[in-house]
Design an enzyme around this catalytic site. Structure first.
Site, mmCIF file in Angstrom:
data_model
loop_
_atom_site.group_PDB
_atom_site.id
_atom_site.type_symbol
_atom_site.label_atom_id
_atom_site.label_comp_id
_atom_site.label_asym_id
_atom_site.label_seq_id
_atom_site.Cartn_x
_atom_site.Cartn_y
_atom_site.Cartn_z
ATOM 1 N N LYS A 7 38.635 45.903 44.541
ATOM 2 C CA LYS A 7 39.769 45.249 43.891
ATOM 3 C C LYS A 7 40.667 46.316 43.276
ATOM 4 C CE LYS A 7 39.380 40.670 41.900
ATOM 5 N NZ LYS A 7 38.943 39.947 40.712
HETATM 6 C C1 E4P Z 1 40.180 36.886 40.365
HETATM 7 O O1 E4P Z 1 39.728 37.602 41.212
HETATM 8 C C2 E4P Z 1 39.971 37.028 38.921
HETATM 9 O O2 E4P Z 1 38.671 37.498 38.713
HETATM 10 C C3 E4P Z 1 40.061 35.735 38.170
HETATM 11 O O3 E4P Z 1 40.355 34.659 39.027
HETATM 12 C C4 E4P Z 1 40.859 35.791 36.915
HETATM 13 O O4 E4P Z 1 40.832 34.526 36.315
HETATM 14 P P1 E4P Z 1 41.272 34.273 34.786
HETATM 15 O O5 E4P Z 1 42.769 34.234 34.739
HETATM 16 O O6 E4P Z 1 40.678 32.939 34.459
HETATM 17 O O7 E4P Z 1 40.697 35.398 33.981
#
Ligand code: E4P
Length: 214
Positions: A83
């Site tokens: 990521k």
């Molecule tokens: C995606 O890969 C992220 O880990 C995640 O969806 C972030 O979500 P949040 O906005 O609830 O922290």
């Protein structure tokens, strides 16, 4: 639509896997911190449990550091993808990693143009954060709709992961739009199964069964 689970909690992953709902996993630094475990133990457990794609995030902000971190992350398993945050150095890292055959998931995407950059740099996945857009008064799912249309226009192969999902409506809309993947918190996966009429129906069947002569 593929279901990824948006958690680093191994118990949640195991429970969702038992339901057949884990095509992959997305983690981020906040989700790792929430487990209370160290990163190494956490990622090793996830890799030992899940066959599909697992996203693990870099913390560096310059492209050299991101590439170096990515090379370490993919050593955990061949299904680990990296990521990378949507920044200019991030795109340099994605291009380098793509050339090395390392899969990436471009994260923290909040505009269609950011998604185009991620696809052109060669990302395997792009993650528009719908809930965080909703939180500031935008319609997060509109972003997903636009990205899907753009990727279709140009036959980009980057898969769209609907991220920052907060509720079952996000999941339904993602499926109606034809998003490739939704990454869903365990709580929302459980909510998808619930309907009050199902509960009432089960109760009524149990009561009526008591009236069947034995
Ligand atoms: C995606 O890969 C992220 O880990 C995640 O969806 C972030 O979500 P949040 O906005 O609830 O922290």
């Amino acid at each position: 639509m593929k279901f990824f689970i948006d958690t680093a909690d191994i118990e949640e992953i195991r429970k969702a896997k038992a339901m057949g709902m884990v095509d992959g996993v997305t983690t981020n630094p906040s989700l790792i911190a929430k487990t209370g475990q160290d990163f190494d133990t956490c990622l090793k457990e996830i890799v030992a449990t899940v066959d599909g794609p697992i996203s693990a995030e870099v913390l560096g902000t310059d492209s050299e550091t991101m590439v170096a971190e990515a090379k370490k992350l993919v050593m955990y398993g061949e299904n680990v993808n990296v990521k990378i945050p949507m920044t200019v150095p991030g795109m340099v890292a994605v291009k380098k990693l793509t050339d090395l055959g390392i899969k990436t998931n471009v994260t923290l995407v909040f505009s269609p143009n950011q998604a185009i950059l991620a696809a052109k740099a060669g990302a395997s996945f792009v993650s528009p954060f719908v809930g965080r857009l909703d939180d500031i008064g935008h319609v997060g799912m509109d972003l997903v709709d636009e990205i899907l249309q753009i990727f279709d226009n140009y036959a980009f192969t980057t898969e769209v992961i609907v991220a920052s999902i907060r509720n079952p409506i996000h999941v339904k809309e993602a499926a109606l739009m034809g998003a490739h993947i939704s990454t869903i918190p365990f709580k929302v996966i459980q909510q998808l199964a619930k309907h009050p009429l199902t509960d009432i129906g089960i109760k009524r069947f149990e009561e009526d069964w008591q009236k069947v002569p034995t």
